[in-house]
Design an enzyme around this catalytic site. Structure first.
Site, mmCIF file in Angstrom:
data_model
loop_
_atom_site.group_PDB
_atom_site.id
_atom_site.type_symbol
_atom_site.label_atom_id
_atom_site.label_comp_id
_atom_site.label_asym_id
_atom_site.label_seq_id
_atom_site.Cartn_x
_atom_site.Cartn_y
_atom_site.Cartn_z
ATOM 1 N N GLU A 218 -8.546 -7.982 -5.000
ATOM 2 C CA GLU A 218 -8.231 -6.737 -4.299
ATOM 3 C C GLU A 218 -9.378 -5.752 -4.468
ATOM 4 O O GLU A 218 -9.437 -5.029 -5.469
ATOM 5 C CB GLU A 218 -6.952 -6.119 -4.864
ATOM 6 N N ASN B 89 3.886 -6.001 -2.527
ATOM 7 C CA ASN B 89 3.819 -5.084 -3.670
ATOM 8 C C ASN B 89 4.342 -3.733 -3.194
ATOM 9 O O ASN B 89 3.630 -2.988 -2.535
ATOM 10 C CB ASN B 89 2.356 -4.990 -4.138
ATOM 11 N N LYS C 7 5.063 -1.173 -4.824
ATOM 12 C CA LYS C 7 4.584 -0.038 -5.629
ATOM 13 C C LYS C 7 5.751 0.900 -5.974
ATOM 14 O O LYS C 7 6.884 0.444 -6.083
ATOM 15 C CB LYS C 7 3.428 0.674 -4.911
ATOM 16 N N GLU D 164 -4.543 -0.138 -9.770
ATOM 17 C CA GLU D 164 -3.902 1.154 -10.046
ATOM 18 C C GLU D 164 -3.489 1.247 -11.507
ATOM 19 O O GLU D 164 -3.478 2.327 -12.094
ATOM 20 C CB GLU D 164 -2.706 1.352 -9.092
ATOM 21 N N SER E 189 -5.254 -3.468 2.346
ATOM 22 C CA SER E 189 -5.033 -3.144 3.761
ATOM 23 C C SER E 189 -4.858 -4.383 4.642
ATOM 24 O O SER E 189 -5.302 -4.419 5.786
ATOM 25 C CB SER E 189 -6.164 -2.260 4.305
ATOM 26 N N HIS F 143 -3.195 -4.838 -11.834
ATOM 27 C CA HIS F 143 -3.475 -4.192 -10.550
ATOM 28 C C HIS F 143 -4.451 -3.037 -10.797
ATOM 29 O O HIS F 143 -4.385 -2.378 -11.828
ATOM 30 C CB HIS F 143 -2.161 -3.679 -9.932
ATOM 31 N N GLY G 179 -4.995 0.547 0.347
ATOM 32 C CA GLY G 179 -4.344 1.736 0.894
ATOM 33 C C GLY G 179 -5.270 2.610 1.732
ATOM 34 O O GLY G 179 -4.949 3.753 2.042
#
Ligand code: PGA
Length: 256
Positions: free
Chosen positions: A172, A12, A14, A104, A218, A102, A178
Site C-alpha cells: 500500500e 478495510n 477503518k 495509518e 485508491s 497498516h 485515500g
C-alpha cells in the site's frame, strides 16, 4: 487463479460505521456473493470492520462465504494492556484474518517493523491469517527509495513461520491511500515483483510463490481489473470503495 493463487478482495472499513450500517453493508456484500454462486469464483471476499462491529457483522455474514477479519491486534496473548485487543480474542469472535502494520497504524501509533512482525506472529499463533502491510511514502518514492523501503519493511515485518495459509502481504503506497491517486499497474507490479522475490528468498520457491500479495491504495471499480491483471497482484486491500457494497463487489469483478 491463472497465477496459481486465489485472489483475495479485502475490505478495510477503518473507523467507520455504527451497528446498523455495519450490518446493512455486510448483508449487502453477502447478497452479491450469494447471487453470484460462491463456489466457482476465483476470489475470496473478506470484510474487516472496526472492533465494535465484528460481532454483528459476523452474524450478518454467517454461512454466506464472506470472510471476517479485524484491522489490528496486540502482540500479547492477554494481560495488562488497557484498550487493546488480542489475536485470540479476534479468533474467539470468528475472525479468520487480521490486518497488521497498516501505514495509518505505523504513522499514528508509531508501529515499527519489529512491532508488526510481533503482531503477525501473535495472529498466526492464534490461528489467524496476518495481512502484513508495507509501502513507501511520497517523499521516499521521490527520493527513489521505493524498492529499498519495501524490501526493508518486508524483511522486518514478515512473521516467523510464514506460509501461504497464514500470511498475506499488502503493498500500500502511502501516497495512494485515500487520495484518489492510484499506483499505475506498472508501478504496482514493480514493487509486487520485489516483494515476491523477497518472499521466495525468505520462504523458499514454493511458499514464496504461493503467498498472496495484495495491492491497496485508491483501488476502485475503474482501476481494479488492470491492477489485478499484473502477474504478482493477487487481490486488493480496499478502503473507501469497500464502504459501498456495490463498489466493493465491482472491484472484485476485476478478478474475472
Ligand atoms: P483506500 O484505502 O482504498 O481508501 O485508498 C486503502 C487502505 O488504506 O487499506
Amino acid at each position: 487463479m491463472a497465477k496459481g493463487r486465489r485472489y483475495l478482495i479485502a475490505g478495510n472499513w477503518k473507523m467507520n460505521g455504527f451497528k446498523k450500517d455495519g450490518k446493512e453493508l455486510a448483508k449487502a456484500v453477502a447478497k452479491h456473493l450469494k447471487a453470484a454462486g460462491k463456489d466457482d469464483l476465483p476470489f475470496d471476499l473478506l470484510v474487516c470492520p472496526p472492533f465494535t462491529l465484528i460481532r454483528g457483522v459476523g452474524k450478518a455474514i454467517k454461512g454466506s462465504g464472506v470472510k471476517l477479519g479485524a484491522q489490528d491486534c496486540h502482540a500479547a496473548e492477554k494481560g495488562a494492556h488497557t484498550g487493546d485487543i488480542s489475536a485470540p480474542m479476534l479468533k474467539d469472535l470468528g475472525c479468520e484474518f487480521v490486518i497488521v502494520g497498516h501505514s495509518e497504524r505505523r504513522t499514528n501509533h508509531g508501529e515499527k517493523d519489529a512491532d508488526v512482525k510481533a503482531k503477525a506472529e501473535a495472529a498466526i499463533a492464534a490461528g489467524l491469517t496476518a495481512i502484513v502491510c508495507v509501502g513507501e511514502t511520497l517523499e521516499q518514492r521521490d527520493k527513489r527509495q521505493t524498492l529499498a523501503v519495501n524490501r526493508r519493511q518486508v524483511k522486518g515485518s514478515l512473521p516467523k513461520g510464514a506460509n501461504a495459509r497464514n500470511t498475506v502481504v499488502a503493498y500500500e503506497p502511502v501516497w495512494a491511500i485515500g487520495t484518489g491517486r492510484t499506483a499505475t499497474p506498472e508501478q504496482a507490479q514493480e514493487v509486487h515483483a520485489l516483494i515476491r522475490a523477497e518472499l521466495v528468498k525468505a520462504l523458499g520457491e514454493k511458499a514464496g510463490q504461493a503467498v498472496r500479495i495484495l495491492y491497496g491504495g485508491s483501488m476502485n471499480p475503474k482501476n481494479a481489473k488492470e491492477l489485478m491483471a499484473q502477474p504478482d497482484v493477487d487481490g486488493g486491500l480496499i478502503g473507501g470503495a469497500s464502504l459501498k457494497a456495490d463498489d466493493f463487489w465491482a472491484v472484485a469483478q476485476g478478478c474475472l
